[in-house]
Scaffold this motif. Structure first.
Motif, PDB file in Angstrom:
ATOM      1  N   SER A  31       0.810  -1.222   0.000  1.00 31.92           N
ATOM      2  CA  SER A  31       0.000   0.000   0.000  1.00 31.92           C
ATOM      3  C   SER A  31       0.841   1.270   0.000  1.00 31.92           C
ATOM      4  N   GLN A  32       2.112   1.157   0.309  1.00 33.47           N
ATOM      5  CA  GLN A  32       2.990   2.328   0.324  1.00 33.47           C
ATOM      6  C   GLN A  32       3.440   2.730  -1.079  1.00 33.47           C
ATOM      7  N   ARG A  33       3.106   1.933  -2.095  1.00 32.78           N
ATOM      8  CA  ARG A  33       3.585   2.165  -3.448  1.00 32.78           C
ATOM      9  C   ARG A  33       2.564   2.957  -4.256  1.00 32.78           C
ATOM     10  N   GLU A  34       2.434   4.226  -3.960  1.00 29.64           N
ATOM     11  CA  GLU A  34       1.488   5.070  -4.679  1.00 29.64           C
ATOM     12  C   GLU A  34       2.052   5.564  -6.005  1.00 29.64           C
ATOM     13  N   ASP A  35       3.339   5.294  -6.259  1.00 29.84           N
ATOM     14  CA  ASP A  35       3.958   5.743  -7.495  1.00 29.84           C
ATOM     15  C   ASP A  35       3.872   4.685  -8.593  1.00 29.84           C
ATOM     16  N   ALA A  36       3.048   3.662  -8.409  1.00 24.47           N
ATOM     17  CA  ALA A  36       2.923   2.579  -9.385  1.00 24.47           C
ATOM     18  C   ALA A  36       2.056   3.002 -10.564  1.00 24.47           C
ATOM     19  N   ALA A  37       2.428   2.512 -11.752  1.00 28.75           N
ATOM     20  CA  ALA A  37       1.663   2.777 -12.973  1.00 28.75           C
ATOM     21  C   ALA A  37       1.586   1.486 -13.775  1.00 28.75           C
ATOM     22  N   VAL A  38       0.500   1.329 -14.546  1.00 26.14           N
ATOM     23  CA  VAL A  38       0.309   0.116 -15.336  1.00 26.14           C
ATOM     24  C   VAL A  38      -0.182   0.477 -16.728  1.00 26.14           C
ATOM     25  N   ASP A  39       0.242  -0.325 -17.719  1.00 24.63           N
ATOM     26  CA  ASP A  39      -0.204  -0.145 -19.099  1.00 24.63           C
ATOM     27  C   ASP A  39      -0.177  -1.518 -19.762  1.00 24.63           C
ATOM     28  N   VAL A  40      -0.968  -1.679 -20.820  1.00 25.22           N
ATOM     29  CA  VAL A  40      -0.975  -2.915 -21.600  1.00 25.22           C
ATOM     30  C   VAL A  40      -0.523  -2.575 -23.005  1.00 25.22           C
ATOM     31  N   ILE A  46       2.641  -4.014 -18.481  1.00 26.86           N
ATOM     32  CA  ILE A  46       3.872  -3.383 -18.016  1.00 26.86           C
ATOM     33  C   ILE A  46       3.542  -2.585 -16.756  1.00 26.86           C
ATOM     34  N   VAL A  47       4.241  -2.910 -15.681  1.00 23.36           N
ATOM     35  CA  VAL A  47       4.033  -2.245 -14.398  1.00 23.36           C
ATOM     36  C   VAL A  47       5.331  -1.548 -14.019  1.00 23.36           C
ATOM     37  N   VAL A  48       5.234  -0.273 -13.682  1.00 21.44           N
ATOM     38  CA  VAL A  48       6.390   0.493 -13.212  1.00 21.44           C
ATOM     39  C   VAL A  48       6.115   0.893 -11.770  1.00 21.44           C
ATOM     40  N   PHE A  68      -5.787  -2.173 -13.610  1.00 17.03           N
ATOM     41  CA  PHE A  68      -5.765  -0.989 -12.754  1.00 17.03           C
ATOM     42  C   PHE A  68      -4.980  -1.296 -11.494  1.00 17.03           C
ATOM     43  N   ILE A  69      -4.490  -0.225 -10.848  1.00 14.76           N
ATOM     44  CA  ILE A  69      -3.795  -0.346  -9.567  1.00 14.76           C
ATOM     45  C   ILE A  69      -4.530   0.529  -8.566  1.00 14.76           C
ATOM     46  N   LYS A  70      -4.869  -0.058  -7.430  1.00 15.12           N
ATOM     47  CA  LYS A  70      -5.508   0.698  -6.351  1.00 15.12           C
ATOM     48  C   LYS A  70      -4.909   0.225  -5.036  1.00 15.12           C
TER      49      LYS A  70
END
Length: 82
Positions: A31-40, A46-48, A68-70
């Motif tokens: 839950s501390q990873r609010e800087d995560a992004a995802v794309d297909v 691909i998750v960064v 999605f990431i939540k």
């Protein structure tokens, strides 16, 4: 990268749920990873997360993938005959 490789990291959970019309993949990055992004891109998720990049190859038989990431949890919803 396969889903099982995510569980090699301490404290990281990864699950796959199978349904009649598809599947759901869930990976907990914390839950501390609010800087995560995802794309297909094509058949690859691909998750960064911070300075790290992860790639998950999706089955070619998947008709559609919603991601999605939540709260640090990546969810990939797959439709089709898997």
């Amino acid at each position: 990268m396969t889903l099982e490789q995510f569980t090699d990291k301490d404290g990281q959970l990864a699950r796959r749920y199978e349904y009649d019309d598809g599947a759901v993949l869930a990976v907990d990055f914390g839950s501390q990873r609010e800087d995560a992004a995802v794309d297909v891109v094509d058949c690859t998720v691909i998750v960064v997360v911070g300075d790290e990049q992860y790639e998950i190859d999706l089955p070619e038989s998947a008709d559609d993938a919603n991601t999605f990431i939540k709260n640090g949890v990546l969810t990939v919803e797959l439709e089709g005959d898997l």
